[in-house]
Design a protein around this motif. Structure first.
Motif: not given
Length: 143
Positions: A103-120
């Motif tokens: 729900d914030t740009p910072e949380k979205q950036a962290w979320f995307d980095s975790v997801r992309n590290a697993i399976d972009p």
């Protein structure tokens, strides 16, 4: 439950229809045993359910410590919080829980980095519950 050796149950593995309850029980058991490993008990996802029930993380851990099965934990919760466990309340909770997303740009950036590290390639994963399942190597259907 030793979360240094195994994952807790899926966030959407329901107990009496309630998302996250089995997972929260696993985490409380590990918390009580001192075997949380990298997991955080009372994380924001835990807090969604604890707030819905109207119980503190400490009180929930005490209930889990004195009840040996999921069913007896649920029975104790039902005695204390019948309104929060009504079918209507559970449906409303599950809807909120399963749609919880950054729900914030910072949380979205962290979320995307975790997801992309697993399976972009899994840009269809947009909620915390689905990310947890992906991170813990469960099958997450493509939406």
């Amino acid at each position: 439950m030793d979360l240094t050796k195994q994952f807790p149950r899926s966030p959407v593995d329901r107990l009496h229809g309630i998302d996250h309850l089995r997972r929260l029980i696993d985490k409380a058991r590990a918390f009580n045993a001192g075997t949380l490993g990298e997991y955080n008990y009372n994380c924001p996802m835990d807090q969604l359910l604890l707030t819905h029930l109207g119980i503190s993380a400490e009180d929930f851990a005490r209930i889990v410590a004195t009840h040996t099965t999921d069913e007896t934990v649920y029975a104790e919760l039902w005695k204390r919080f019948p309104k929060a466990l009504s079918p209507e309340a559970v449906t409303a909770f599950n809807t909120r829980y399963e749609s919880a997303a950054p729900d914030t740009p910072e949380k979205q950036a962290w979320f995307d980095s975790v997801r992309n590290a697993i399976d972009p390639s899994r840009t269809d994963i947009k909620t915390w519950a689905r990310l947890l399942d992906l991170e813990e190597k469960r099958h997450v259907p493509v939406l």
